[in-house]
Write an enzyme that holds these catalytic residues in place. Sequence first.
Site, PDB file in Angstrom:
ATOM      1  N   ALA A  85       0.381  -1.343  -0.484  1.00 20.48           N
ATOM      2  CA  ALA A  85       0.034   0.030   0.231  1.00 20.48           C
ATOM      3  C   ALA A  85       0.789   1.250  -0.108  1.00 20.48           C
ATOM      4  O   ALA A  85       1.965   0.927   0.268  1.00 20.48           O
ATOM      5  CB  ALA A  85      -1.008   0.403   1.310  1.00 20.48           C
ATOM      6  N   GLY A  92      -1.093  -5.495   0.295  1.00 20.32           N
ATOM      7  CA  GLY A  92      -2.114  -4.397  -1.019  1.00 20.32           C
ATOM      8  C   GLY A  92      -1.012  -5.354  -2.263  1.00 20.32           C
ATOM      9  O   GLY A  92      -1.665  -5.495  -2.941  1.00 20.32           O
ATOM     10  N   GLU A 148      -2.090  -8.544  -2.070  1.00 20.31           N
ATOM     11  CA  GLU A 148      -3.282  -8.891  -2.380  1.00 20.31           C
ATOM     12  C   GLU A 148      -3.800  -8.837  -3.683  1.00 20.31           C
ATOM     13  O   GLU A 148      -5.257  -9.522  -4.371  1.00 20.31           O
ATOM     14  CB  GLU A 148      -3.759  -7.841  -1.529  1.00 20.31           C
ATOM     15  CG  GLU A 148      -3.752  -8.687   0.597  1.00 20.31           C
ATOM     16  CD  GLU A 148      -4.006  -7.311   1.289  1.00 20.31           C
ATOM     17  OE1 GLU A 148      -3.734  -6.518   1.091  1.00 20.31           O
ATOM     18  OE2 GLU A 148      -5.193  -7.320   1.873  1.00 20.31           O
ATOM     19  N   GLU A 194       1.728  -6.719   7.059  1.00 22.76           N
ATOM     20  CA  GLU A 194       0.940  -6.213   7.513  1.00 22.76           C
ATOM     21  C   GLU A 194       0.615  -6.033   9.438  1.00 22.76           C
ATOM     22  O   GLU A 194       1.051  -4.788   9.900  1.00 22.76           O
ATOM     23  CB  GLU A 194      -0.580  -5.854   7.263  1.00 22.76           C
ATOM     24  CG  GLU A 194      -0.626  -4.726   5.975  1.00 22.76           C
ATOM     25  CD  GLU A 194      -0.970  -6.084   4.947  1.00 22.76           C
ATOM     26  OE1 GLU A 194      -0.322  -7.206   5.467  1.00 22.76           O
ATOM     27  OE2 GLU A 194      -0.924  -5.557   4.110  1.00 22.76           O
TER      28      GLU A 194
END
Length: 696
Positions: A66, A105, A108, A128
């Site tokens: 992210a 992310g 993901e 995370e």
Amino acid sequence: MAEINSVADLSRDGDIAVLTIDSPPVNALSAPVRDGLHHGFEKAVADPEVKAIVLICAGRTFIAGADITEFGGARKGASLFAVQEKMEGSPKPIVAAIHGTALGGGLEVALCAHYRVAVPSARCGLPEVNLGILPGAGGTQRLPRVVGVEKALEMVTTGQHVAASQCLEIGLVDALAEEGKLREGAVAFARKAVAEGWPLKKARDLTDKIAAAKGHPEIFTAFRTTNARKFRGFKAPEYNIRCIEAAVNLPFDEGLKTERTLFAELISGPQSAAQRYYFFAERTASKIPDVPADTPTIAVKQVGIVGAGTMGGGIAMNFANAGIPVKIVEVKQEALDRGLKVVRGNYERSVKSGRFTMDQVDKHMGLISGSLDLASLADCDLVIEAVFERMDIKKDVFAKLDAIVKQGAILATNTSGLNVDEIAGATKRPEAVIGLHFFSPANVMKLLEIVRGAKTRKPVIATSMKLAKTIGKIAVLSGVCPGFIGNRMLRQRGAQTQKMVMEGALPWDIDRVLYDFGFPMGPFAMGDLAGLDIGWVPERSKGETIRDVLCEMGRRGQKTGAGYYDYDENRNAKPSPVTEKVIHDFIVKSGANPRGISDEEILERSIYPMINEGAKILEERIAIRPSDIDVVWVNGYGWPVYRGGPMFYADQLGPERVLAKLRHYQATAGDAFKPAALLEKLVAEGRKFADLNKES
Ligand SMILES: NC(=O)c1ccc[n+]([C@@H]2O[C@H](COP(=O)([O-])OP(=O)(O)OC[C@H]3O[C@@H](n4cnc5c(N)ncnc54)[C@H](O)[C@@H]3O)[C@@H](O)[C@H]2O)c1
């Protein structure tokens, strides 16, 4: 980049579309990247000539995660969920082509592709948890469906980066491509998928790897129990586990809801605020305003160490592990032999634990040599002194080193708190002298306090900071003052914990409060572990302190089976009636009336004087910024990272509350609590310590 937007390009390789993201430095999922993905896939799906789509990234890595700078701010552009829906719902196979790291992310997104191809050097992970959160974009729901429950639990609770070869083994990637030929490999893979009519493998629909765990809560209970010590105090590992449990027991979309709810709770909570802050604090510590990144450095090809005691040996291992030859000088052959034996013993243990192979150990040991002659250090580029903590001995060693060691070399001291300028004054080159304060055990502890003397040259500082990275340490720059940053603050805590014992708090009460706060152990248990007789001289002991008396009684800590605590044969600690009696006698002798001290008071009197001392350290410009102090405490003294560090914690409490409490304790417990001028000033101006981080 063109075609889609400034960071995304859509090209064609026959009937395979290649969507390339190029958003340096790490292709983080910023708004333009999300937009690029969304429109890119849309366009490729709409193109009737395209049969399959490869997602690949330019630069050094796949989408690394992210965009952490976006956290907490307003989101713009396409949502990640929309991108993921587009991918999973694509009627044409999507192949994620991974190099570098696919983290958070990034992974993901890759999990929403129907297939994944990686080069051998790539690594995947969901880190995370280390920021106090959980993968909030379906990671906890898709990962177990792809790799199974056991592996998923391990990955989300440790945040580990899994190597491509292992990803292949566990099914996280479907094929490896040749290093440097990822695009070709992924396109060929996609072409094969089309030619052979492979199904669109959607992670959300897979069940074979999670079915067996359904309705078996004991699997998760066992995992929690096994890791209880590691997870203690942290909220994020538990929430990650709950998400995996939800993935196993609930329909996919329900699981996603659980993930979203728990994510929202973590991201808005104090622990993740602390852990995200700390992530940046560590990275900021290497920045020194007046020593810019282009400051010249000195090549360090040969290191010398004086003293092969507890610290000298451990320090030597750091350099040997990094492939730098080390010479250790001792005064006596026995001391040298003993020191080298300890080093070998440490290495042998690391073979047993699997950290090194025997070959590596032989190589590292081969880089360490011993001598009784300081003159053998003449050619060293860096010499680190680690002799007894006595100014006269240190000065003597430095005067001799000055006469022996080549000009241009760095002369460093590992003192825990003596005046580095005074030590430097024993040489004719104080500009070459610096403090390199390693922590014990020096081959394990990550923290390195680098102590800048009044005359230390900038290249000496720059070289030390760089070297710290080479040997895997996290360095924090400190100015000269008694105890530097860490030990100076520790002394404040120590003084209060001792004082509270004399007022009626028992050592185990204090230890329990600090343990519950999140420290790995309290100060009294720590004293027992280290040995109460460190620095205690029998001939000079006059029974003036509780420690004196305990040592005189032969209660010198764990090694003697008793100290503040009593120990059984397995070194389990039990509160000791003997110690309690010793304490009681002291209190009676002092004429005081023991009183019950609340847990709240124990905590506040332990922690607030540290914060106050931290403020003074900033005021005196000993530390560059508050976050550096936090890095020292988290890495060197076991401050729980989910509380950020003492200065961050002060901000979380609110500086005005800290100030009010200091004033209160100043009235009841003495001037040790006199508030620092900087704290008064911050409160008066309505500012926080964090504001000072921005200024540095
Ligand atoms: N032990 C810790 O936890 C710790 C942590 C950080 C820093 N330090 C600092 O590191 C330094 C060393 O501490 P330590 O615990 O390793 O001590 P130690 O007593 O274990 O070792 C000191 C060694 O230095 C040798 N020595 C003494 N004078 C010498 C000389 N003139 N030439 C060569 N060798 C000489 C001694 O023989 C001994 O082996 C001290 O300044 C200490 O404050 C210690």
